[in-house]
Design a protein around this motif. Structure first.
Motif, PDB file in Angstrom:
ATOM      1  N   PRO C 133     -44.129  35.962  19.429  1.00 29.94           N
ATOM      2  CA  PRO C 133     -44.556  34.629  20.420  1.00 29.94           C
ATOM      3  C   PRO C 133     -45.164  33.725  19.703  1.00 29.94           C
ATOM      4  O   PRO C 133     -44.667  32.350  20.173  1.00 29.94           O
ATOM      5  CB  PRO C 133     -45.588  35.306  21.474  1.00 29.94           C
ATOM      6  N   ASP C 134     -46.223  33.645  18.697  1.00 32.42           N
ATOM      7  CA  ASP C 134     -46.657  32.354  18.216  1.00 32.42           C
ATOM      8  C   ASP C 134     -46.027  32.054  16.744  1.00 32.42           C
ATOM      9  O   ASP C 134     -46.671  31.914  15.867  1.00 32.42           O
ATOM     10  CB  ASP C 134     -48.128  32.291  18.241  1.00 32.42           C
ATOM     11  N   SER C 135     -44.769  32.388  16.651  1.00 24.62           N
ATOM     12  CA  SER C 135     -43.882  32.125  15.408  1.00 24.62           C
ATOM     13  C   SER C 135     -44.063  30.753  14.973  1.00 24.62           C
ATOM     14  O   SER C 135     -43.912  29.786  15.484  1.00 24.62           O
ATOM     15  CB  SER C 135     -42.491  32.403  15.699  1.00 24.62           C
ATOM     16  N   ALA C 136     -44.679  30.473  13.619  1.00 27.74           N
ATOM     17  CA  ALA C 136     -44.874  29.215  13.081  1.00 27.74           C
ATOM     18  C   ALA C 136     -43.430  28.551  13.041  1.00 27.74           C
ATOM     19  O   ALA C 136     -43.473  27.495  13.035  1.00 27.74           O
ATOM     20  CB  ALA C 136     -45.644  29.530  11.654  1.00 27.74           C
ATOM     21  N   LEU C 137     -42.298  29.299  12.555  1.00 29.61           N
ATOM     22  CA  LEU C 137     -40.994  28.714  12.426  1.00 29.61           C
ATOM     23  C   LEU C 137     -40.550  28.243  13.791  1.00 29.61           C
ATOM     24  O   LEU C 137     -39.863  26.986  13.686  1.00 29.61           O
ATOM     25  CB  LEU C 137     -40.252  29.754  11.833  1.00 29.61           C
ATOM     26  N   ARG C 138     -40.855  28.847  14.845  1.00 32.85           N
ATOM     27  CA  ARG C 138     -40.328  28.297  16.028  1.00 32.85           C
ATOM     28  C   ARG C 138     -40.952  27.229  16.336  1.00 32.85           C
ATOM     29  O   ARG C 138     -40.353  26.135  16.874  1.00 32.85           O
ATOM     30  CB  ARG C 138     -40.747  29.444  17.419  1.00 32.85           C
ATOM     31  N   ARG C 139     -42.290  26.967  16.213  1.00 30.62           N
ATOM     32  CA  ARG C 139     -42.925  25.695  16.299  1.00 30.62           C
ATOM     33  C   ARG C 139     -42.479  24.692  15.583  1.00 30.62           C
ATOM     34  O   ARG C 139     -42.282  23.419  16.195  1.00 30.62           O
ATOM     35  CB  ARG C 139     -44.457  25.904  16.115  1.00 30.62           C
ATOM     36  N   ALA C 140     -42.111  25.126  14.287  1.00 31.97           N
ATOM     37  CA  ALA C 140     -41.739  23.991  13.432  1.00 31.97           C
ATOM     38  C   ALA C 140     -40.292  23.490  13.844  1.00 31.97           C
ATOM     39  O   ALA C 140     -39.915  22.060  13.817  1.00 31.97           O
ATOM     40  CB  ALA C 140     -41.554  24.556  12.000  1.00 31.97           C
ATOM     41  N   VAL C 141     -39.352  24.391  14.337  1.00 34.68           N
ATOM     42  CA  VAL C 141     -37.805  23.995  14.537  1.00 34.68           C
ATOM     43  C   VAL C 141     -37.934  23.541  16.002  1.00 34.68           C
ATOM     44  O   VAL C 141     -37.150  22.430  16.096  1.00 34.68           O
ATOM     45  CB  VAL C 141     -37.250  25.312  14.739  1.00 34.68           C
ATOM     46  N   GLY C 142     -38.766  23.713  16.812  1.00 35.41           N
ATOM     47  CA  GLY C 142     -38.740  22.931  18.344  1.00 35.41           C
ATOM     48  C   GLY C 142     -37.457  23.350  18.969  1.00 35.41           C
ATOM     49  O   GLY C 142     -37.143  24.504  18.943  1.00 35.41           O
ATOM     50  N   ARG C 143     -36.703  22.392  19.734  1.00 37.77           N
ATOM     51  CA  ARG C 143     -35.571  22.379  20.503  1.00 37.77           C
ATOM     52  C   ARG C 143     -34.481  22.419  19.433  1.00 37.77           C
ATOM     53  O   ARG C 143     -33.238  22.633  19.861  1.00 37.77           O
ATOM     54  CB  ARG C 143     -35.601  21.588  21.401  1.00 37.77           C
ATOM     55  N   ASP C 144     -34.590  22.055  18.468  1.00 41.28           N
ATOM     56  CA  ASP C 144     -33.454  22.415  17.354  1.00 41.28           C
ATOM     57  C   ASP C 144     -32.400  21.538  17.495  1.00 41.28           C
ATOM     58  O   ASP C 144     -31.073  21.941  17.154  1.00 41.28           O
ATOM     59  CB  ASP C 144     -33.136  23.715  16.975  1.00 41.28           C
ATOM     60  N   THR C 145     -32.573  20.545  17.765  1.00 37.29           N
ATOM     61  CA  THR C 145     -31.557  19.249  18.058  1.00 37.29           C
ATOM     62  C   THR C 145     -30.428  19.193  17.093  1.00 37.29           C
ATOM     63  O   THR C 145     -29.251  19.170  17.216  1.00 37.29           O
ATOM     64  CB  THR C 145     -32.024  17.995  18.549  1.00 37.29           C
ATOM     65  N   LYS C 146     -31.295  19.077  15.731  1.00 39.59           N
ATOM     66  CA  LYS C 146     -30.462  18.806  14.744  1.00 39.59           C
ATOM     67  C   LYS C 146     -29.204  19.866  14.334  1.00 39.59           C
ATOM     68  O   LYS C 146     -28.201  19.679  14.022  1.00 39.59           O
ATOM     69  CB  LYS C 146     -31.267  18.849  13.483  1.00 39.59           C
ATOM     70  N   ALA C 147     -29.716  21.118  14.377  1.00 41.06           N
ATOM     71  CA  ALA C 147     -28.698  22.333  14.115  1.00 41.06           C
ATOM     72  C   ALA C 147     -27.738  22.228  15.387  1.00 41.06           C
ATOM     73  O   ALA C 147     -26.488  22.308  15.054  1.00 41.06           O
ATOM     74  CB  ALA C 147     -29.507  23.674  14.425  1.00 41.06           C
ATOM     75  N   LYS C 148     -27.984  22.046  16.481  1.00 36.72           N
ATOM     76  CA  LYS C 148     -26.881  22.000  17.599  1.00 36.72           C
ATOM     77  C   LYS C 148     -25.887  20.906  17.484  1.00 36.72           C
ATOM     78  O   LYS C 148     -24.790  21.039  17.479  1.00 36.72           O
ATOM     79  CB  LYS C 148     -27.678  21.747  18.774  1.00 36.72           C
ATOM     80  N   ALA C 149     -26.687  19.732  17.016  1.00 39.67           N
ATOM     81  CA  ALA C 149     -25.552  18.596  16.865  1.00 39.67           C
ATOM     82  C   ALA C 149     -24.699  18.856  15.652  1.00 39.67           C
ATOM     83  O   ALA C 149     -23.517  18.553  15.748  1.00 39.67           O
ATOM     84  CB  ALA C 149     -26.674  17.334  16.323  1.00 39.67           C
ATOM     85  N   SER C 150     -25.267  19.336  14.402  1.00 39.52           N
ATOM     86  CA  SER C 150     -24.210  19.655  13.351  1.00 39.52           C
ATOM     87  C   SER C 150     -23.085  20.693  13.811  1.00 39.52           C
ATOM     88  O   SER C 150     -22.047  20.533  13.474  1.00 39.52           O
ATOM     89  CB  SER C 150     -24.984  19.874  12.020  1.00 39.52           C
ATOM     90  N   LEU C 151     -23.473  21.834  14.296  1.00 39.38           N
ATOM     91  CA  LEU C 151     -22.626  22.739  14.685  1.00 39.38           C
ATOM     92  C   LEU C 151     -21.607  21.991  15.666  1.00 39.38           C
ATOM     93  O   LEU C 151     -20.483  22.389  15.597  1.00 39.38           O
ATOM     94  CB  LEU C 151     -23.412  23.989  15.416  1.00 39.38           C
ATOM     95  N   LEU C 186     -27.019  14.899   8.252  1.00 40.27           N
ATOM     96  CA  LEU C 186     -28.241  14.971   9.261  1.00 40.27           C
ATOM     97  C   LEU C 186     -29.548  15.730   8.605  1.00 40.27           C
ATOM     98  O   LEU C 186     -30.558  15.700   8.919  1.00 40.27           O
ATOM     99  CB  LEU C 186     -27.768  15.768  10.442  1.00 40.27           C
ATOM    100  N   TRP C 187     -29.007  16.711   7.660  1.00 43.27           N
ATOM    101  CA  TRP C 187     -30.145  17.536   7.015  1.00 43.27           C
ATOM    102  C   TRP C 187     -30.522  17.214   5.728  1.00 43.27           C
ATOM    103  O   TRP C 187     -31.365  17.863   5.098  1.00 43.27           O
ATOM    104  CB  TRP C 187     -29.477  18.969   6.851  1.00 43.27           C
ATOM    105  N   LEU C 188     -30.170  16.002   5.419  1.00 40.30           N
ATOM    106  CA  LEU C 188     -30.414  15.539   3.845  1.00 40.30           C
ATOM    107  C   LEU C 188     -31.972  15.403   3.950  1.00 40.30           C
ATOM    108  O   LEU C 188     -32.539  15.756   2.898  1.00 40.30           O
ATOM    109  CB  LEU C 188     -29.660  14.118   3.725  1.00 40.30           C
ATOM    110  N   VAL C 189     -32.657  14.891   4.649  1.00 41.83           N
ATOM    111  CA  VAL C 189     -34.122  14.829   4.989  1.00 41.83           C
ATOM    112  C   VAL C 189     -34.332  16.175   5.455  1.00 41.83           C
ATOM    113  O   VAL C 189     -34.172  16.593   6.586  1.00 41.83           O
ATOM    114  CB  VAL C 189     -34.691  13.835   5.738  1.00 41.83           C
ATOM    115  N   PRO C 190     -35.132  17.017   4.622  1.00 46.96           N
ATOM    116  CA  PRO C 190     -35.331  18.314   5.368  1.00 46.96           C
ATOM    117  C   PRO C 190     -36.531  18.170   6.270  1.00 46.96           C
ATOM    118  O   PRO C 190     -37.095  17.345   6.347  1.00 46.96           O
ATOM    119  CB  PRO C 190     -35.887  19.093   3.899  1.00 46.96           C
ATOM    120  N   ASP C 191     -36.587  19.266   7.095  1.00 46.03           N
ATOM    121  CA  ASP C 191     -37.674  19.406   8.283  1.00 46.03           C
ATOM    122  C   ASP C 191     -38.842  18.779   8.114  1.00 46.03           C
ATOM    123  O   ASP C 191     -39.748  19.344   7.547  1.00 46.03           O
ATOM    124  CB  ASP C 191     -37.560  20.690   8.680  1.00 46.03           C
ATOM    125  N   ARG C 192     -39.061  17.428   8.519  1.00 48.44           N
ATOM    126  CA  ARG C 192     -40.456  17.120   8.417  1.00 48.44           C
ATOM    127  C   ARG C 192     -41.359  17.920   9.425  1.00 48.44           C
ATOM    128  O   ARG C 192     -42.561  18.160   9.334  1.00 48.44           O
ATOM    129  CB  ARG C 192     -40.481  15.462   8.956  1.00 48.44           C
TER     130      ARG C 192
END
Lengths: 205, 205, 205, 205
Positions: C133-151, C186-192
């Motif tokens: 539940p308190d995954s650090a990666l989940r918090r970092a990724v959020g709604r993950d719009t970038k992944a959805k957009a690129s797919l 879209l991913w050139l700048v890695p996840d801020r």
């Protein structure tokens, strides 16, 4: 500087050298054992020899850096020098193979082995000099009879093949190959002296 | 982020670049030294040059990351940029070889060396900017005369070969090659300044 | 299990994939720029694209494992799955090149990119589920719009090229290639977001 | 000695073995799916099989060294022995492919798989013997039914193909291939027993 990156880089280079030769194994054109023997026979032998040889160097390199904690710019270059000669082995072995153990290729093979052996000794000296009077590596290495014996065997093989090869090639080449294969085998069991020094250390300090 | 993976990845790429060229060494078709010289002579020279060149970069890269503790996304890209140019070296060197040191290949070779040199300087700047006002790397690098001198030598060589090559090719090419080989040699001894900064640190903190 | 070996193995595979293509660059047969452009032009472009693409994945993979401390057997397989698709990229890119951007190769290229993108998302999910539940990666990724957009961009490109390509090939292929090149950028700048989460951690605990 | 370098070297060799085969995938000469199927079909299948197979070994190797903390010279050689057989897989698989699943190549393929399986068991034994009476690996491995079952499947396949292949080749080859593919699949899920032992350790001490 710590030894981590030197070890990682050497592992990388040796891993590539040890596996790169699979790319040169020719897939047999027929589908029976005769075809396999004919098209890939000597290639498989070569691959095995290279694999064992590089394996021996990796193993001893690994042991050596167990008693080495710091490296300098000189160590990095002495190590690159060793890697250079090891990386040429697939090439000289291939030449021996394709010419069916001719005199000049066998002599070059011996020169390559000798150069790698000398580079190993140089690397060892560079580390020992840097470690100073109570060098752990010097203690582990002792009088280094094994290194001296193998370098002597290489020189002997090169001499026999290069000089006597003019007069009586087949015999000289067989003697040379025996020298070249015996020398590395001396190192198959890596330095027990190093294992001992490593084992003593937790107790001693 | 710690530097571990950046170092491991760079070690991997450089280990591959440095060994990959053995695959391109052609096994001599004859079995004497003349055959070796004829079919593999320039290939062996190329291999040696590439090996030394990549070795120099690896060595200095290693030193640089001794005084670098944290990396950012920008550092990762600046490092990939350097690896890109280094990975092209085997290709440009091969072109120089096969054309027997023709004008355009030699110029391209210089452009490749210059690009790698610039990429190294950029990487250095990115790290220094991130480290802030009391950057350990800035202190180690100082006025960076060596970098400036080698970039100048590359530009000089490219200019001579690209412009004067039209009029008097052989002479211009020799001058250019001297520039290109001298510049990396300036770096053969890695930064003693970095060794000094590293040595001071345990004492200083 | 710690992430060290998963990272080391991924670094090894990606370092090989990123450099292996230099072996496929053909040395120009002539000695001028026209020969270079003619024999190696598209090869150099391909090499650059692959390098950037793999670089982007390596960079983001690196960031992802900054907020991942433990791996399971499932993570290892999800990671191998991603490496599989990335390792095929040199092959599909080469097909695109040699056929001069024909419809089927371009579509396959898109399918390869889509598969790699999906594998990345799967790997991310596997890690998040394991972190709980308190995954650090989940918090970092959020709604993950970038992944959805690129797919979405990949699917769009494949659709346009695969379906409309029958009717009006040239236009459809150009649109598809634009989709395929935009998505990774879209991913050139890695996840801020990850940089932020990493930066918060020392302060937070 | 710590396991770091053994793991790093194994990762290097396996990363090369797993990606090296992309170089052997032939780019289709035509530009449609038929050309892809025709020129690269079996190559892609081979690549997938090798990738999964090496992936399985890497995964289990990784698990094994989770409960191994010290290595000796014997462990290093047992590990090199395993890497040797794994590095030959691309070669035997290619032979199976190019001959269209002929009897001798399929038998050799089985012998290669069997040798790798035996080498894995030997490596395991060497570690267990070194760890002594309360070996963590022995506890994790238990009666090792999975290893015994897969070795049996290899022997069965080799026997069927090598002996019955004389009389009724097609059927025998199909049975052999089923044996060869089933055996590794038993290992797709890496040792849960090891995961359990690893998980218990922080609690137990």
């Amino acid at each position: 500087m710590p030894t981590t990156r030197l070890e990682a880089f050497s592992d990388g280079v040796l891993a590539i050298v040890i596996t790169i030769m699979v790319l040169e194994l020719r897939v047999p054109t027929g589908d029976d054992l005769a075809a396999l023997r004919h098209s890939t026979g000597s290639g498989l032998l070569t691959y095995l020899i290279s694999f064992v040889f590089i394996g021996i160097y990796w193993n001893n390199h690994h042991h050596m850096f167990q008693v080495t904690e710091q490296v300098t710019g000189a160590t990095l270059w002495a190590n690159l020098h060793l890697l250079f000669w090891l990386s040429l082995l697939p090439f000289t072995t291939a030449w021996v193979d394709t010419t069916g153990f001719a005199r000049t290729p066998v002599t070059s093979y011996g020169v390559n082995l000798l150069a790698a052996g000398l580079a190993y000794v140089v690397l060892q000296r560079v580390i020992i000099r840097f470690q100073g009077p109570d060098s752990a590596l010097r203690r582990a290495v002792g009088r280094d009879t094994k290194a001296k014996a193998s370098l002597l065997l290489y020189v002997l093989g090169i001499g026999v093949c290069g000089v006597l090869g003019h007069v009586a090639a087949p015999g000289a080449i067989v003697v040379a190959m025996i020298c070249f294969v015996t020398a590395p085998l001396l190192w198959l069991v890596p330095d027990r002296r190093i294992t001992r020094v490593v084992a003593e250390r937790p107790a001693g300090g």
